[in-house]
Design a protein around this motif. Sequence first.
Motif, PDB file in Angstrom:
ATOM      1  N   ASN A  21     -45.833  38.441  -6.315  1.00 27.89           N
ATOM      2  CA  ASN A  21     -46.576  37.480  -5.505  1.00 27.89           C
ATOM      3  C   ASN A  21     -46.479  36.048  -6.021  1.00 27.89           C
ATOM      4  OD1 ASN A  21     -47.795  37.413  -3.027  1.00 27.89           O
ATOM      5  ND2 ASN A  21     -49.871  37.449  -3.838  1.00 27.89           N
ATOM      6  N   ALA A  22     -45.405  35.730  -6.739  1.00 21.80           N
ATOM      7  CA  ALA A  22     -45.176  34.356  -7.195  1.00 21.80           C
ATOM      8  C   ALA A  22     -44.475  33.577  -6.085  1.00 21.80           C
ATOM      9  CB  ALA A  22     -44.327  34.360  -8.457  1.00 21.80           C
ATOM     10  N   LEU A 140     -29.898  21.778  -0.712  1.00 24.37           N
ATOM     11  CA  LEU A 140     -31.143  21.011  -0.798  1.00 24.37           C
ATOM     12  C   LEU A 140     -32.301  21.924  -1.203  1.00 24.37           C
ATOM     13  CD1 LEU A 140     -32.670  18.356  -0.441  1.00 24.37           C
ATOM     14  CD2 LEU A 140     -32.918  18.919   1.987  1.00 24.37           C
ATOM     15  N   ILE A 141     -32.364  23.109  -0.611  1.00 17.17           N
ATOM     16  CA  ILE A 141     -33.441  24.043  -0.952  1.00 17.17           C
ATOM     17  C   ILE A 141     -33.338  24.452  -2.419  1.00 17.17           C
ATOM     18  CG2 ILE A 141     -34.389  26.344  -0.511  1.00 17.17           C
ATOM     19  CD1 ILE A 141     -33.571  25.904   2.444  1.00 17.17           C
ATOM     20  N   LYS A 142     -32.122  24.688  -2.918  1.00 18.01           N
ATOM     21  CA  LYS A 142     -31.938  25.054  -4.321  1.00 18.01           C
ATOM     22  C   LYS A 142     -32.441  23.933  -5.235  1.00 18.01           C
ATOM     23  CE  LYS A 142     -28.525  26.769  -7.653  1.00 18.01           C
ATOM     24  NZ  LYS A 142     -29.384  26.423  -8.752  1.00 18.01           N
ATOM     25  N   ALA A 143     -32.134  22.695  -4.910  1.00 17.48           N
ATOM     26  CA  ALA A 143     -32.618  21.558  -5.703  1.00 17.48           C
ATOM     27  C   ALA A 143     -34.145  21.498  -5.687  1.00 17.48           C
ATOM     28  CB  ALA A 143     -32.020  20.256  -5.183  1.00 17.48           C
ATOM     29  N   TRP A 144     -34.750  21.685  -4.507  1.00 17.58           N
ATOM     30  CA  TRP A 144     -36.209  21.687  -4.398  1.00 17.58           C
ATOM     31  C   TRP A 144     -36.813  22.828  -5.203  1.00 17.58           C
ATOM     32  CZ3 TRP A 144     -36.785  21.078   1.634  1.00 17.58           C
ATOM     33  CH2 TRP A 144     -36.549  19.738   1.992  1.00 17.58           C
ATOM     34  N   VAL A 145     -36.221  24.029  -5.079  1.00 18.36           N
ATOM     35  CA  VAL A 145     -36.730  25.208  -5.781  1.00 18.36           C
ATOM     36  C   VAL A 145     -36.662  24.999  -7.285  1.00 18.36           C
ATOM     37  CG1 VAL A 145     -36.150  27.616  -6.357  1.00 18.36           C
ATOM     38  CG2 VAL A 145     -36.381  26.917  -3.964  1.00 18.36           C
ATOM     39  N   ASP A 146     -35.519  24.531  -7.786  1.00 20.61           N
ATOM     40  CA  ASP A 146     -35.358  24.363  -9.231  1.00 20.61           C
ATOM     41  C   ASP A 146     -36.349  23.336  -9.786  1.00 20.61           C
ATOM     42  OD1 ASP A 146     -33.409  26.302  -9.193  1.00 20.61           O
ATOM     43  OD2 ASP A 146     -31.738  24.890  -9.268  1.00 20.61           O
ATOM     44  N   ALA A 147     -36.580  22.255  -9.059  1.00 20.17           N
ATOM     45  CA  ALA A 147     -37.566  21.260  -9.496  1.00 20.17           C
ATOM     46  C   ALA A 147     -38.983  21.834  -9.435  1.00 20.17           C
ATOM     47  CB  ALA A 147     -37.464  20.004  -8.638  1.00 20.17           C
ATOM     48  N   ALA A 148     -39.307  22.535  -8.355  1.00 22.89           N
ATOM     49  CA  ALA A 148     -40.659  23.084  -8.179  1.00 22.89           C
ATOM     50  C   ALA A 148     -40.954  24.192  -9.186  1.00 22.89           C
ATOM     51  CB  ALA A 148     -40.831  23.611  -6.755  1.00 22.89           C
ATOM     52  N   ARG A 149     -39.959  24.980  -9.563  1.00 22.89           N
ATOM     53  CA  ARG A 149     -40.173  26.037 -10.563  1.00 22.89           C
ATOM     54  C   ARG A 149     -40.708  25.418 -11.852  1.00 22.89           C
ATOM     55  NH1 ARG A 149     -34.766  28.609 -11.457  1.00 22.89           N
ATOM     56  NH2 ARG A 149     -35.837  29.869 -12.989  1.00 22.89           N
ATOM     57  N   GLU A 151     -42.145  22.256 -12.161  1.00 24.51           N
ATOM     58  CA  GLU A 151     -43.401  21.555 -11.886  1.00 24.51           C
ATOM     59  C   GLU A 151     -44.583  22.506 -11.727  1.00 24.51           C
ATOM     60  OE1 GLU A 151     -42.530  19.321  -8.375  1.00 24.51           O
ATOM     61  OE2 GLU A 151     -41.120  18.009  -9.425  1.00 24.51           O
ATOM     62  N   GLN A 152     -44.350  23.695 -11.153  1.00 26.08           N
ATOM     63  CA  GLN A 152     -45.432  24.632 -10.862  1.00 26.08           C
ATOM     64  C   GLN A 152     -45.532  25.759 -11.885  1.00 26.08           C
ATOM     65  OE1 GLN A 152     -45.493  25.787  -6.666  1.00 26.08           O
ATOM     66  NE2 GLN A 152     -44.749  23.767  -6.082  1.00 26.08           N
ATOM     67  N   GLY A 153     -44.811  25.641 -13.005  1.00 22.89           N
ATOM     68  CA  GLY A 153     -44.913  26.632 -14.072  1.00 22.89           C
ATOM     69  C   GLY A 153     -44.370  27.995 -13.698  1.00 22.89           C
ATOM     70  N   GLN A 154     -43.344  28.019 -12.883  1.00 25.25           N
ATOM     71  CA  GLN A 154     -42.756  29.286 -12.422  1.00 25.25           C
ATOM     72  C   GLN A 154     -41.318  29.436 -12.932  1.00 25.25           C
ATOM     73  OE1 GLN A 154     -44.290  31.624 -10.861  1.00 25.25           O
ATOM     74  NE2 GLN A 154     -45.932  30.743  -9.674  1.00 25.25           N
ATOM     75  N   GLN A 155     -41.060  28.990 -14.159  1.00 26.74           N
ATOM     76  CA  GLN A 155     -39.698  29.032 -14.688  1.00 26.74           C
ATOM     77  C   GLN A 155     -39.101  30.438 -14.688  1.00 26.74           C
ATOM     78  OE1 GLN A 155     -42.237  27.489 -16.206  1.00 26.74           O
ATOM     79  NE2 GLN A 155     -41.633  25.402 -16.662  1.00 26.74           N
TER      80      GLN A 155
END
Length: 168
Positions: A21-22, A140-149, A151-155
């Motif tokens: 559920n991440a 673009l989605i990959k770039a957003w996902v990698d940055a958000a991971r 920023e949101q502590g979901q590495q």
Amino acid sequence: MSIPEAITEQDALLSVDTSDNAFLEGLLHPGIKVRPLFLDAHNGLWVLRVKFAPGVTLPLHFHTGCVHLYTMSGCWYYSEYPEQKQTAGSYLYEPGGSVHQFITPADNGEDTDTFMVVSGSNINFDSDDGAYINTMDAGLIKAWVDAARNEQGQQDMRYIAPSVPTLV
């Protein structure tokens, strides 16, 4: 006939477990939670599990490729087809060249949980004046996902991303 030899060696199955559920929030649009599953910028293919909050309206968009969308829970529809609501268990195929605007009813009692396989790009436009917003594709989605991971502590959130082709 004999069994073919393996062309691609594989030590383990390429599998993503979404039961943890991440999800990443606010990635594509406010009110949306995204769980990336497969992002292939080289072939223009993106596979996502997406939860839409009640009352979400996406920008009007044009698909350059086809879409397969399965609704697991909740309800949504396109503004162009309000009588064709998609609910739990609905599977939708969209051919390339489709233009529409995605909406989840404000009175939905739950998030609308979907699984989508998209080839190509979404070219997004402002619904009011038709102005171009952006071109959303797997890169673009990959770039957003990698940055958000980060920023949101979901590495540790995993998704499948084919490697960059190399010259052999």
